[in-house]
Write a protein that holds these residues in place. Structure first.
Motif, PDB file in Angstrom:
ATOM      1  N   CYS A  82      64.010   7.031   4.505  1.00 23.97           N
ATOM      2  CA  CYS A  82      65.329   7.454   5.001  1.00 23.97           C
ATOM      3  C   CYS A  82      66.310   6.282   5.044  1.00 23.97           C
ATOM      4  N   VAL A  83      65.822   5.118   5.438  1.00 25.10           N
ATOM      5  CA  VAL A  83      66.671   3.916   5.474  1.00 25.10           C
ATOM      6  C   VAL A  83      67.140   3.554   4.059  1.00 25.10           C
ATOM      7  N   ILE A  84      66.225   3.658   3.112  1.00 26.11           N
ATOM      8  CA  ILE A  84      66.570   3.363   1.708  1.00 26.11           C
ATOM      9  C   ILE A  84      67.607   4.366   1.194  1.00 26.11           C
ATOM     10  N   ILE A  85      67.402   5.633   1.499  1.00 29.07           N
ATOM     11  CA  ILE A  85      68.344   6.659   1.031  1.00 29.07           C
ATOM     12  C   ILE A  85      69.711   6.454   1.693  1.00 29.07           C
ATOM     13  N   VAL A 115      75.716   8.532   6.108  1.00 27.96           N
ATOM     14  CA  VAL A 115      74.615   7.608   6.416  1.00 27.96           C
ATOM     15  C   VAL A 115      73.736   8.182   7.533  1.00 27.96           C
ATOM     16  N   LEU A 116      74.354   8.758   8.548  1.00 34.29           N
ATOM     17  CA  LEU A 116      73.564   9.394   9.618  1.00 34.29           C
ATOM     18  C   LEU A 116      72.741  10.548   9.036  1.00 34.29           C
ATOM     19  N   GLY A 117      73.371  11.330   8.177  1.00 32.51           N
ATOM     20  CA  GLY A 117      72.664  12.441   7.539  1.00 32.51           C
ATOM     21  C   GLY A 117      71.493  11.951   6.702  1.00 32.51           C
ATOM     22  N   ALA A 118      71.713  10.860   5.985  1.00 34.51           N
ATOM     23  CA  ALA A 118      70.650  10.297   5.138  1.00 34.51           C
ATOM     24  C   ALA A 118      69.477   9.814   5.988  1.00 34.51           C
ATOM     25  N   LEU A 119      69.789   9.209   7.121  1.00 30.42           N
ATOM     26  CA  LEU A 119      68.727   8.698   7.998  1.00 30.42           C
ATOM     27  C   LEU A 119      67.887   9.834   8.587  1.00 30.42           C
ATOM     28  N   MET A 165      71.865  14.086  -1.237  1.00 29.58           N
ATOM     29  CA  MET A 165      70.945  14.759  -2.162  1.00 29.58           C
ATOM     30  C   MET A 165      70.735  13.907  -3.420  1.00 29.58           C
ATOM     31  N   VAL A 166      71.812  13.344  -3.931  1.00 30.93           N
ATOM     32  CA  VAL A 166      71.727  12.512  -5.140  1.00 30.93           C
ATOM     33  C   VAL A 166      70.955  11.222  -4.849  1.00 30.93           C
ATOM     34  N   ALA A 167      71.332  10.548  -3.784  1.00 33.51           N
ATOM     35  CA  ALA A 167      70.687   9.275  -3.426  1.00 33.51           C
ATOM     36  C   ALA A 167      69.178   9.452  -3.272  1.00 33.51           C
ATOM     37  N   ALA A 192      67.317  -3.688  -8.579  1.00 34.39           N
ATOM     38  CA  ALA A 192      67.603  -4.624  -7.479  1.00 34.39           C
ATOM     39  C   ALA A 192      67.046  -4.093  -6.159  1.00 34.39           C
ATOM     40  N   LEU A 193      67.153  -2.788  -5.953  1.00 31.44           N
ATOM     41  CA  LEU A 193      66.617  -2.182  -4.725  1.00 31.44           C
ATOM     42  C   LEU A 193      65.090  -2.291  -4.696  1.00 31.44           C
ATOM     43  N   ALA A 194      64.470  -2.028  -5.832  1.00 28.31           N
ATOM     44  CA  ALA A 194      63.004  -2.108  -5.909  1.00 28.31           C
ATOM     45  C   ALA A 194      62.538  -3.522  -5.571  1.00 28.31           C
ATOM     46  N   GLU A 195      63.304  -4.487  -6.040  1.00 30.70           N
ATOM     47  CA  GLU A 195      62.971  -5.887  -5.767  1.00 30.70           C
ATOM     48  C   GLU A 195      63.172  -6.201  -4.281  1.00 30.70           C
TER      49      GLU A 195
END
Length: 254
Positions: free
Chosen positions: A39-42, A103-107, A194-196, A243-246
């Motif tokens: 959730c933090v990543i999304i 961001v709140l929704g993503a979390l 949804m996309v993220a 970059a995120l994976a790293e």
């Protein structure tokens, strides 16, 4: 007191309250680590995608009429707006997007997944999800958030993020264990979450996916599904997934 359509307005949670809810619902540290980290990543990808589209919105007056950011069509040799927050491509949105709410929704979008674990990790064995019922996690999360007193506007992020938009028709056609209904984003903020969400998977161990990798996954549900995804990628642009994976020391499927 504020009312919306006759109902009391629910809670708009803080990030700390959201983390506490994850902790409360997680049956094990392993479950918390997998689901909360996802959730933090999304949320991070959501913020990046919104920064990009909002940057394009701010530039809408100065872009040439045939700019790919306006038309959504690649224009060889055309000026391209440099990356924003690692995101390239994307189109000018019809309005400014609310990064704070998204961001709140993503979390919270996957809060229901704690309830669809087959092995919940409390026995020290690897986590597994209950495959057949996994698709219910959005609706479970939605109900859970409403029961916690959270506002409808926030709870909907859990309900409306599955796949590239789960329609009533798809629920019926695939015989999914859900009440026949549309579980699709109802605004741009829900759509961006949804996309993220498609760029990172809660597999064990978790992994990042490039847009191309998810396109291959989407194709398993039909060519339409894949095309819808590629349209969304053209609209929102592509984050810098390597970059995120790293950054998170996770594997990358490209």
């Amino acid at each position: 007191s504020a009312t919306t359509m006759g109902n009391m307005t629910g809670i708009i949670p803080t990030v700390d309250q959201i983390e506490a809810l994850h902790r409360k619902l997680a049956p094990s540290d392993a479950a918390y680590d997998l689901i909360h980290t996802h959730c933090v990543i999304i949320a991070q990808i959501t913020r990046q995608l919104i920064h990009r589209r909002n940057a394009l919105f701010m530039r809408r007056c100065t872009l040439p009429a045939d700019a790919p950011e306006r038309t959504g069509e690649p224009a060889p040799g055309a000026f391209a707006v440099p990356a924003t927050d690692g995101v390239t491509g994307g189109t000018v949105p019809p309005r400014y997007l609310d990064a704070g709410q998204a961001v709140l929704g993503a979390l919270l979008h996957d809060i229901g997944t704690y309830r669809v674990l087959k092995n919940d990790g409390s026995n020290g064995e690897p986590l597994t999800f209950d495959g057949p019922h996994y698709v219910q996690h959005g609706l479970i999360g939605y109900d859970l958030l409403l029961n916690e007193g959270y506002d409808e506007s926030i709870a909907q992020y859990a309900r409306n993020h599955t796949g590239v938009g789960l329609t009533r028709e798809a629920v019926v056609r695939q015989g999914l264990p859900l009440p026949p209904d549309d579980y699709v984003p109802v605004n741009l903020e829900q759509e961006v979450v949804m996309v993220a969400d498609k760029y990172h998977s809660k597999s064990v161990p978790p992994k990042f996916l490039t847009a191309d990798a998810y396109a291959r996954k989407a194709a398993r549900f039909g060519e339409d599904n894949k095309e819808q995804w590629l349209d969304l990628v053209r609209t929102y642009g592509e984050p810098d997934v390597p970059a995120l994976a790293e950054e998170y020391h996770m594997r990358l499927v490209d």
